[in-house]
Motif scaffolding. Structure first.
Motif, PDB file in Angstrom:
ATOM      1  N   THR A  61      -3.195 -14.690   4.127  1.00  0.00           N
ATOM      2  CA  THR A  61      -4.349 -15.545   3.897  1.00  0.00           C
ATOM      3  C   THR A  61      -4.912 -15.263   2.528  1.00  0.00           C
ATOM      4  OG1 THR A  61      -6.315 -16.501   4.917  1.00  0.00           O
ATOM      5  CG2 THR A  61      -6.262 -14.103   4.745  1.00  0.00           C
ATOM      6  N   THR A  62      -5.802 -16.137   2.112  1.00  0.00           N
ATOM      7  CA  THR A  62      -6.365 -16.073   0.766  1.00  0.00           C
ATOM      8  C   THR A  62      -7.881 -16.105   0.824  1.00  0.00           C
ATOM      9  OG1 THR A  62      -6.312 -18.483   0.605  1.00  0.00           O
ATOM     10  CG2 THR A  62      -4.369 -17.275  -0.221  1.00  0.00           C
ATOM     11  N   SER A  63      -8.498 -15.692  -0.267  1.00  0.00           N
ATOM     12  CA  SER A  63      -9.945 -15.844  -0.386  1.00  0.00           C
ATOM     13  C   SER A  63     -10.324 -17.315  -0.332  1.00  0.00           C
ATOM     14  CB  SER A  63     -10.443 -15.189  -1.668  1.00  0.00           C
ATOM     15  OG  SER A  63      -9.771 -15.692  -2.809  1.00  0.00           O
ATOM     16  N   GLU A  64      -9.425 -18.188  -0.763  1.00  0.00           N
ATOM     17  CA  GLU A  64      -9.640 -19.629  -0.638  1.00  0.00           C
ATOM     18  C   GLU A  64      -9.882 -20.013   0.821  1.00  0.00           C
ATOM     19  OE1 GLU A  64      -6.837 -22.850  -2.389  1.00  0.00           O
ATOM     20  OE2 GLU A  64      -6.080 -22.402  -0.377  1.00  0.00           O
ATOM     21  N   ALA A  65      -9.028 -19.529   1.727  1.00  0.00           N
ATOM     22  CA  ALA A  65      -9.187 -19.851   3.144  1.00  0.00           C
ATOM     23  C   ALA A  65     -10.515 -19.331   3.676  1.00  0.00           C
ATOM     24  CB  ALA A  65      -8.027 -19.275   3.952  1.00  0.00           C
ATOM     25  N   TRP A 161      -7.874 -11.548  -3.507  1.00  0.00           N
ATOM     26  CA  TRP A 161      -7.408 -12.912  -3.253  1.00  0.00           C
ATOM     27  C   TRP A 161      -6.385 -13.060  -2.125  1.00  0.00           C
ATOM     28  CZ3 TRP A 161      -2.867 -15.925  -3.901  1.00  0.00           C
ATOM     29  CH2 TRP A 161      -1.740 -15.231  -4.348  1.00  0.00           C
ATOM     30  N   LEU A 162      -5.691 -11.960  -1.719  1.00  0.00           N
ATOM     31  CA  LEU A 162      -4.545 -12.145  -0.822  1.00  0.00           C
ATOM     32  C   LEU A 162      -4.474 -11.029   0.227  1.00  0.00           C
ATOM     33  CD1 LEU A 162      -1.969 -13.875  -0.343  1.00  0.00           C
ATOM     34  CD2 LEU A 162      -0.762 -12.311  -1.875  1.00  0.00           C
ATOM     35  N   LEU A 163      -4.320 -11.447   1.490  1.00  0.00           N
ATOM     36  CA  LEU A 163      -4.154 -10.512   2.609  1.00  0.00           C
ATOM     37  C   LEU A 163      -2.880 -10.844   3.376  1.00  0.00           C
ATOM     38  CD1 LEU A 163      -7.628 -10.276   4.438  1.00  0.00           C
ATOM     39  CD2 LEU A 163      -6.568  -8.552   2.984  1.00  0.00           C
ATOM     40  N   ASP A 164      -2.139  -9.814   3.732  1.00  0.00           N
ATOM     41  CA  ASP A 164      -1.015  -9.932   4.652  1.00  0.00           C
ATOM     42  C   ASP A 164      -1.586  -9.703   6.057  1.00  0.00           C
ATOM     43  OD1 ASP A 164       1.326  -9.775   6.074  1.00  0.00           O
ATOM     44  OD2 ASP A 164       2.133  -8.034   4.996  1.00  0.00           O
ATOM     45  N   VAL A 165      -2.007 -10.786   6.693  1.00  0.00           N
ATOM     46  CA  VAL A 165      -2.834 -10.665   7.901  1.00  0.00           C
ATOM     47  C   VAL A 165      -2.085  -9.964   9.035  1.00  0.00           C
ATOM     48  CG1 VAL A 165      -4.218 -11.921   9.595  1.00  0.00           C
ATOM     49  CG2 VAL A 165      -4.118 -12.732   7.237  1.00  0.00           C
ATOM     50  N   ASP A 166      -0.823 -10.326   9.241  1.00  0.00           N
ATOM     51  CA  ASP A 166      -0.041  -9.716  10.321  1.00  0.00           C
ATOM     52  C   ASP A 166       0.735  -8.482   9.867  1.00  0.00           C
ATOM     53  OD1 ASP A 166      -0.971 -11.745  11.895  1.00  0.00           O
ATOM     54  OD2 ASP A 166       0.902 -12.886  11.946  1.00  0.00           O
ATOM     55  N   THR A 184       0.841  -0.063  11.350  1.00  0.00           N
ATOM     56  CA  THR A 184      -0.593  -0.299  11.234  1.00  0.00           C
ATOM     57  C   THR A 184      -0.903  -1.766  11.538  1.00  0.00           C
ATOM     58  OG1 THR A 184      -0.681   1.359   9.492  1.00  0.00           O
ATOM     59  CG2 THR A 184      -2.582  -0.098   9.702  1.00  0.00           C
ATOM     60  N   PRO A 185      -1.883  -2.043  12.383  1.00  0.00           N
ATOM     61  CA  PRO A 185      -2.252  -3.442  12.604  1.00  0.00           C
ATOM     62  C   PRO A 185      -2.734  -4.083  11.301  1.00  0.00           C
ATOM     63  CG  PRO A 185      -3.280  -1.996  14.226  1.00  0.00           C
ATOM     64  CD  PRO A 185      -2.705  -1.113  13.172  1.00  0.00           C
ATOM     65  N   GLY A 186      -2.558  -5.408  11.208  1.00  0.00           N
ATOM     66  CA  GLY A 186      -3.074  -6.106  10.039  1.00  0.00           C
ATOM     67  C   GLY A 186      -4.577  -6.168  10.079  1.00  0.00           C
ATOM     68  N   PRO A 187      -5.176  -6.663   9.011  1.00  0.00           N
ATOM     69  CA  PRO A 187      -4.519  -7.172   7.813  1.00  0.00           C
ATOM     70  C   PRO A 187      -4.218  -6.060   6.822  1.00  0.00           C
ATOM     71  CG  PRO A 187      -6.865  -7.463   7.577  1.00  0.00           C
ATOM     72  CD  PRO A 187      -6.641  -6.859   8.933  1.00  0.00           C
ATOM     73  N   SER A 188      -3.448  -6.414   5.793  1.00  0.00           N
ATOM     74  CA  SER A 188      -3.110  -5.462   4.748  1.00  0.00           C
ATOM     75  C   SER A 188      -3.304  -6.136   3.397  1.00  0.00           C
ATOM     76  CB  SER A 188      -1.647  -5.016   4.912  1.00  0.00           C
ATOM     77  OG  SER A 188      -1.265  -4.137   3.886  1.00  0.00           O
ATOM     78  N   TYR A 189      -3.995  -5.445   2.483  1.00  0.00           N
ATOM     79  CA  TYR A 189      -4.157  -5.977   1.126  1.00  0.00           C
ATOM     80  C   TYR A 189      -2.820  -5.929   0.386  1.00  0.00           C
ATOM     81  CZ  TYR A 189      -9.255  -5.391   1.634  1.00  0.00           C
ATOM     82  OH  TYR A 189     -10.570  -5.467   2.036  1.00  0.00           O
ATOM     83  N   ILE A 190      -2.429  -7.049  -0.216  1.00  0.00           N
ATOM     84  CA  ILE A 190      -1.221  -7.091  -1.047  1.00  0.00           C
ATOM     85  C   ILE A 190      -1.519  -7.893  -2.310  1.00  0.00           C
ATOM     86  CG2 ILE A 190       0.387  -6.869   0.891  1.00  0.00           C
ATOM     87  CD1 ILE A 190       0.953  -9.906   0.591  1.00  0.00           C
ATOM     88  N   ASN A 191      -0.568  -7.863  -3.238  1.00  0.00           N
ATOM     89  CA  ASN A 191      -0.635  -8.699  -4.423  1.00  0.00           C
ATOM     90  C   ASN A 191       0.764  -9.182  -4.752  1.00  0.00           C
ATOM     91  OD1 ASN A 191      -1.870 -10.063  -6.522  1.00  0.00           O
ATOM     92  ND2 ASN A 191      -3.006  -8.279  -7.238  1.00  0.00           N
ATOM     93  N   THR A 192       0.861 -10.236  -5.535  1.00  0.00           N
ATOM     94  CA  THR A 192       2.170 -10.779  -5.890  1.00  0.00           C
ATOM     95  C   THR A 192       2.273 -10.994  -7.398  1.00  0.00           C
ATOM     96  OG1 THR A 192       1.348 -12.997  -5.305  1.00  0.00           O
ATOM     97  CG2 THR A 192       2.644 -11.835  -3.653  1.00  0.00           C
ATOM     98  N   PHE A 193       1.635 -12.016  -7.923  1.00  0.00           N
ATOM     99  CA  PHE A 193       1.816 -12.392  -9.329  1.00  0.00           C
ATOM    100  C   PHE A 193       1.320 -11.296 -10.277  1.00  0.00           C
ATOM    101  CE2 PHE A 193       1.036 -16.214  -6.819  1.00  0.00           C
ATOM    102  CZ  PHE A 193       2.172 -16.955  -7.106  1.00  0.00           C
ATOM    103  N   GLN A 194       2.141 -11.016 -11.304  1.00  0.00           N
ATOM    104  CA  GLN A 194       1.687 -10.075 -12.319  1.00  0.00           C
ATOM    105  C   GLN A 194       2.587 -10.087 -13.553  1.00  0.00           C
ATOM    106  OE1 GLN A 194       0.417  -6.338 -10.556  1.00  0.00           O
ATOM    107  NE2 GLN A 194       0.300  -5.342 -12.554  1.00  0.00           N
ATOM    108  N   ARG A 195       3.503 -11.087 -13.643  1.00  0.00           N
ATOM    109  CA  ARG A 195       4.492 -11.013 -14.723  1.00  0.00           C
ATOM    110  C   ARG A 195       4.597 -12.326 -15.492  1.00  0.00           C
ATOM    111  NH1 ARG A 195       9.831  -8.247 -12.246  1.00  0.00           N
ATOM    112  NH2 ARG A 195       9.670 -10.010 -10.784  1.00  0.00           N
TER     113      ARG A 195
END
Length: 639
Positions: A61-65, A161-166, A184-195
């Motif tokens: 999920t996103t902060s947008e949601a 901005w981004l969570l790996d909910v499950d 560990t149960p979700g959610p988990s903070y993750i990131n993707t874009f950086q390049r």
């Protein structure tokens, strides 16, 4: 008779009763009963799991949601006189997507005299890692001490901005914890874009926001992105300012509606939290490294800024913050963003934070900052409006993300010394190709006009509405088409847009209808009202599903499940599930769990030479947007 009905409705606790507010309730109930939320009450990006766009999985999920969730519940308060759900939405937001203090463990070591160390942005993923350069001058952060004085600590109150909910990746970065693993149960903070701007979602290497070197390679994931002499275990978060601003915008409406109903006290604590978020959102108004704004064309000679000389006062694409995990010799950093996209601007949020007594932040200069931002945003729209009426791209204080000297034709067309960019931030696909950026942003401009009557906003809207009305086609009340992708040429002062493709999308359709509704209600524009009504009617009667309102779509990008993901030769790492990250990896090879998805056989057949699959997605933002657009029309026109 209608007045009597309204009085009766108020007495029994229903603020509105009509065709469109009834539709809001139907859609609202579907959203709350058809798989849109995790067991913890977190809104998923989509009901469906196999979907790749900005998030690379539907149950991220996103902060947008979250911002749409807050807006949905604000409207529920207005329509159904139940403000508890608005408070609950913000509580869920605060608990899960704003990092708690324990998730920002060394924030107190931050030094505002040196916010961060420079690392150039590069053009393509295969040019990374980017070398850190301590010799490049950076500016001073003028917000930090003011925020400490106002709130008593060095934490940042903003959404990541981004969570790996499950917790499908298995990092287990739950609130207050760091890399606790797949169990560990979700959610988990993750990131993707950086390049860099060519790193589409298909070329990303997802990483944890709390990198303790438990996964990835010997240095965790850090040396995929930055080149340094040594690496420290660390935490880091990235904010999407348009989402925080949308949450504040929703809180503004909640405050207005609750006050009208004599219920302001029931949400006053939540409004104070929205105000606090607006205080910290000011980091989006500053250059990435707090360098001076305007003609900043060399990383070495462009000086660091002091006070507000580093503020462009626009909502940048992001801001970010982080620090070490080790308290011994602890450190922390913060950056703004040098680039602003018109699609992220929110003049209503800026107006609310500078004018609404329920939302004025505590920070000593916050009100004046947001008033300046409001004026600057309106000026930005004026500069970016095309001859046809649509808005084109944005501007950057850091050409190529490294303070390069731009081409001569670019350097001669500036906004407060910032350079025009028709595709700011990302280029694959171009960031201003998607029509959805238009109604997302212009809806906020229309709401600002509806609230204030600002003639500058009206002039901008007059031209945009004429353009969009000319490009919406309605067939006998049965179907509609509206723009889907746009092409651009020229530059501000001689900027032109044309529509490349059309669609019947319901998310952008709802945003467009709501924009037209606010404009029509203030400007008394009969055609805008009629087109909004017809679009809302058509999507409701023609595109119902058991989960909401949607149309089938055939993604033209899913062959990229086999897209190579750049990993430097010799670099090897692993994800928690054992997927190997190495040179030659693909999007799918580092996400092998997709092969167990119920929808995978349709994609697999496509990868084996079959046609592109067709799906009917239910994105949270789009389904909430539909509910909000229907309910808003009912409120504005009492229908």
């Amino acid at each position: 008779m209608k007045a009597s009905i309204l009085v009766l409705s108020y007495i029994v606790g229903i603020a509105y009763a009509g065709v469109y507010t009834d539709r809001f309730n139907v859609q609202y109930n579907k959203i709350h009963s058809k798989g849109y939320f995790s067991p913890d009450g977190i809104p998923y990006h989509s009901v469906e799991t196999l979907i790749v766009e900005a998030p690379d999985h539907g149950h991220e999920t996103t902060s947008e949601a979250f911002s749409y969730y807050v807006w949905l519940e604000a409207l529920n308060g207005k329509i159904n006189s139940d403000w508890s759900t608005f408070n609950k939405a913000w509580d869920v937001l605060e608990h899960y997507i704003i990092p708690v203090s324990a998730s920002q463990p060394t924030a107190q070591f931050y030094q505002p005299s040196h916010p961060a160390t420079f690392a150039p942005e590069l053009d393509t993923p295969n040019q990374y890692p980017s070398p850190i350069d301590n010799s490049i001058p950076v500016g001073q952060d003028p917000l930090h001490q003011e925020l400490v004085n106002a709130y008593g600590n060095s934490d940042i109150y903003a959404m990541h901005w981004l969570l790996d909910v499950d917790n499908i990746y298995g990092f287990g970065n739950s609130p207050g914890n760091c890399e606790n693993g797949p169990g560990t149960p979700g959610p988990s903070y993750i990131n993707t874009f950086q390049r860099g701007p060519m790193e589409s979602v298909w070329r990303t290497v997802p990483q944890p926001t709390c990198d303790s070197f438990k996964y990835g390679g010997p240095n965790g994931f850090l040396d995929l992105y930055t080149k340094d002499n040594n690496y420290a275990k660390q935490w880091k978060y990235t904010n999407a300012p348009d989402a925080d601003a949308r949450a504040i915008q929703a809180a503004y409406w909640a405050g207005q509606w609750a006050q009208e109903a004599g219920q302001l006290g029931t949400i006053s604590n939540t409004l104070s939290k929205a105000s606090k978020m607006g205080d910290y959102l000011r980091y989006a108004l500053f250059d990435k490294y707090f360098k001076q704004i305007g003609n900043c064309v060399s990383p070495y000679s462009c000086p660091g800024g002091y006070g507000r000389s580093s503020a462009h006062y626009l909502l940048g694409w992001y801001f970010a913050w982080g620090g070490s995990l080790d308290y011994n010799g602890g450190w922390a950093w913060r950056i703004g963003d040098s680039t602003a996209h018109f699609g992220y601007q929110n003049p209503l949020a800026a107006w609310a934070l500078s004018h609404d007594p329920n939302l004025k932040p505590r920070g000593a200069t916050a009100v004046s900052d947001w008033q300046t931002s409001l004026d600057r945003q309106i000026e930005f729209y004026e500069w970016l409006q095309s001859a046809e009426g649509a808005f084109g791209g944005g501007a950057s204080n850091s050409w190529n993300g490294r303070y390069d000297t731009p081409p001569s034709d670019v350097s001669q067309n500036t906004f407060h010394g910032m350079f025009y960019d028709w595709e700011p931030v990302y280029h694959d696909p171009p960031s201003n190709r998607w029509y959805g950026m238009q109604p997302w942003s212009v809806d906020r401009l229309a709401q600002y006009y509806y609230v204030t009557g600002d003639y500058k906003a009206k002039n901008l809207l007059d031209k945009w509405v004429n353009w969009v009305l000319a490009n919406i086609k309605i067939d006998s009340g049965k179907s509609y088409t509206l723009p889907e992708t746009l092409s651009w040429n020229g530059a501000p002062g001689n900027l032109h847009v044309s529509v490349q493709t059309y669609s019947s999308d319901v998310g952008t359709g709802a945003a467009t209808a709501r924009t037209l509704s606010y404009y029509a209600a203030k400007a008394n524009h009969a055609q805008a009202k009629q087109v909004a009504k017809e679009m809302l009617d058509i999507m409701w009667t023609s595109h119902q599903t058991d989960k909401g309102v949607s149309v089938p779509e055939t993604p033209d990008t899913y062959h990229q499940f086999n897209e190579p993901v750049y990993v430097p030769p010799g670099w090897t790492g692993r994800y928690p599930n054992g997927d190997v990250i190495q040179n030659g990896a693909t999007f799918l090879s580092i996400r092998s769990w997709y092969k167990q998805d119920p929808s995978w056989p349709a994609v697999e057949a496509h990868l084996n030479g079959g046609p592109a699959p067709t799906f009917t997605f239910h994105r949270f933002w789009a389904q909430a947007d539909i509910a909000i657009a229907q309910g808003t029309y009912g409120i504005l026109f009492n229908e």
